[in-house]
Design a protein around this motif. Structure first.
Motif, PDB file in Angstrom:
ATOM      1  N   GLY A  83      36.625 -15.711   7.685  1.00  0.00           N
ATOM      2  CA  GLY A  83      36.654 -16.038   6.268  1.00  0.00           C
ATOM      3  C   GLY A  83      35.626 -15.255   5.485  1.00  0.00           C
ATOM      4  N   ASN A  86      36.885 -11.486   5.381  1.00  0.00           N
ATOM      5  CA  ASN A  86      38.033 -11.308   4.484  1.00  0.00           C
ATOM      6  C   ASN A  86      37.696 -11.640   3.044  1.00  0.00           C
ATOM      7  OD1 ASN A  86      39.382 -10.651   6.777  1.00  0.00           O
ATOM      8  ND2 ASN A  86      40.801 -12.364   6.759  1.00  0.00           N
ATOM      9  N   ASP A  93      40.664  -8.139   4.723  1.00  0.00           N
ATOM     10  CA  ASP A  93      41.638  -9.116   4.241  1.00  0.00           C
ATOM     11  C   ASP A  93      43.058  -8.591   4.397  1.00  0.00           C
ATOM     12  OD1 ASP A  93      42.481 -11.520   2.828  1.00  0.00           O
ATOM     13  OD2 ASP A  93      42.892 -10.188   1.143  1.00  0.00           O
ATOM     14  N   ASP A  97      44.636 -10.973   7.287  1.00  0.00           N
ATOM     15  CA  ASP A  97      45.016 -12.253   6.690  1.00  0.00           C
ATOM     16  C   ASP A  97      46.475 -12.611   6.961  1.00  0.00           C
ATOM     17  OD1 ASP A  97      44.266 -14.540   4.825  1.00  0.00           O
ATOM     18  OD2 ASP A  97      45.995 -13.712   3.791  1.00  0.00           O
ATOM     19  N   SER A  98      47.383 -11.655   6.853  1.00  0.00           N
ATOM     20  CA  SER A  98      48.803 -11.950   7.081  1.00  0.00           C
ATOM     21  C   SER A  98      49.031 -12.443   8.508  1.00  0.00           C
ATOM     22  CB  SER A  98      49.651 -10.710   6.814  1.00  0.00           C
ATOM     23  OG  SER A  98      49.582 -10.349   5.447  1.00  0.00           O
ATOM     24  N   GLN A 101      47.734 -15.993   8.827  1.00  0.00           N
ATOM     25  CA  GLN A 101      48.599 -16.969   8.179  1.00  0.00           C
ATOM     26  C   GLN A 101      49.840 -17.260   9.029  1.00  0.00           C
ATOM     27  OE1 GLN A 101      47.572 -18.686   5.697  1.00  0.00           O
ATOM     28  NE2 GLN A 101      45.770 -17.410   5.390  1.00  0.00           N
ATOM     29  N   TYR A 139      38.402 -21.247   8.302  1.00  0.00           N
ATOM     30  CA  TYR A 139      38.711 -19.923   7.761  1.00  0.00           C
ATOM     31  C   TYR A 139      39.186 -20.003   6.315  1.00  0.00           C
ATOM     32  CZ  TYR A 139      41.618 -15.866   6.711  1.00  0.00           C
ATOM     33  OH  TYR A 139      42.193 -14.792   6.082  1.00  0.00           O
ATOM     34  N   LEU A 143      37.098 -18.652   3.066  1.00  0.00           N
ATOM     35  CA  LEU A 143      37.698 -17.601   2.241  1.00  0.00           C
ATOM     36  C   LEU A 143      37.829 -18.063   0.791  1.00  0.00           C
ATOM     37  CD1 LEU A 143      39.123 -14.820   2.141  1.00  0.00           C
ATOM     38  CD2 LEU A 143      41.251 -16.002   2.707  1.00  0.00           C
TER      39      LEU A 143
END
Length: 264
Positions: A83, A86, A93, A97-98, A101, A139, A143
């Motif tokens: 976190g 990013n 990020d 990040d993708s 997620q 996280y 973020l």
């Protein structure tokens, strides 16, 4: 008057739990609820005393707490670092990040059969599941907290000549701390939930194993007692998180102590 008000505020959170316990005992002792369905409160207390005296309870609590704490430190540490990275580095990020997620949307408890194949029923499996469960709340809130810091405060820090490290330590992290601690409280709940499920499915020690072993012999008083122990440990964890909030967020208006009125 102030002393009575403080006592009232201290006792208020315990009102509903005490009421539930009283209703529980009355309903079972009067036969309204069969003890074959739900043991009485006194029977559960006796079971707890028995397990405490023979050392079973303390050993189970120690094993479960160690699993929970280890998973929390590993998963929470990874979530916090990701976190932080990013939140301050656009490249990190976009890169991670993708993927995070997508992983977040996989129910981690659904991975129990696969985790058992990977790690067996030893400590590694349960610690892995706890770490995986708590990583994402930490996280996401880290973020969000970093991105929610007022840009004006960051610019003011630069004007005052703060270095990059000083800017993170004195402006960005304190500004993100309320959100991070919310994530911690959320993660603590997931920590115990994950541990309960993992211990009842694949374990040879711990509170969950104690409950499942008691189920085999239809010892409902021990099963209910184990559930209450989980609830108590969860409450203690939440109290610890609240203590950290009061300690680390003294500057926040919500946690600031009200000024005492001037003496006449």
């Amino acid at each position: 008057m102030n002393r009575g008000l403080r006592l009232y505020e201290a006792m208020l959170p315990f009102l509903i739990p005490l009421l539930i316990l009283a209703i529980w005992q009355v309903s079972t002792s009067t036969g309204l609820v069969s003890t074959r369905t739900l043991p009485s409160l006194l029977d559960v207390v006796r079971a707890g005393v028995r397990l405490t005296l023979d050392g079973t309870l303390l050993e189970a609590i120690g094993v479960s707490t160690m699993r929970a704490a280890t998973g929390m430190l590993i998963g929470g540490g990874i979530g916090f670092v990701l976190g932080l990275l990013n939140g301050v580095l656009g490249v990190a990020d976009k890169l991670t990040d993708s993927t995070l997620q997508m992983l977040r949307n996989i129910p981690h408890l659904a991975m129990i059969p696969l985790v058992i194949v990977w790690f067996g029923i030893g400590e590694t499996a349960k610690i892995f599941l706890v770490a995986l469960g708590v990583m994402f709340p930490i996280y996401l809130n880290t973020l969000h907290g970093i991105r929610s810091v007022d840009p004006g405060l960051i610019e003011m820090g630069r004007v005052y000549g703060l270095s990059r490290w000083q800017l993170y330590r004195r402006v960005i992290l304190p500004g993100a701390m309320p959100s991070i601690l919310v994530g911690l409280r959320f993660a603590l709940g997931i920590m115990w939930l994950t541990l309960i499920v993992s211990e009842t499915i694949a374990a040879d020690r711990g509170i969950g194993y104690m409950a499942m072993n008691a189920r085999e012999f239809f010892q409902l008083d021990v099963v209910v007692f184990a559930i209450l122990i989980y609830a108590l440990l969860g409450k203690l964890s939440d109290m610890m998180a609240k203590w950290l909030e009061r300690r680390w967020l003294r500057w926040h208006p919500h946690f600031a102590k009200p000024a005492s009125p001037p003496k006449a």
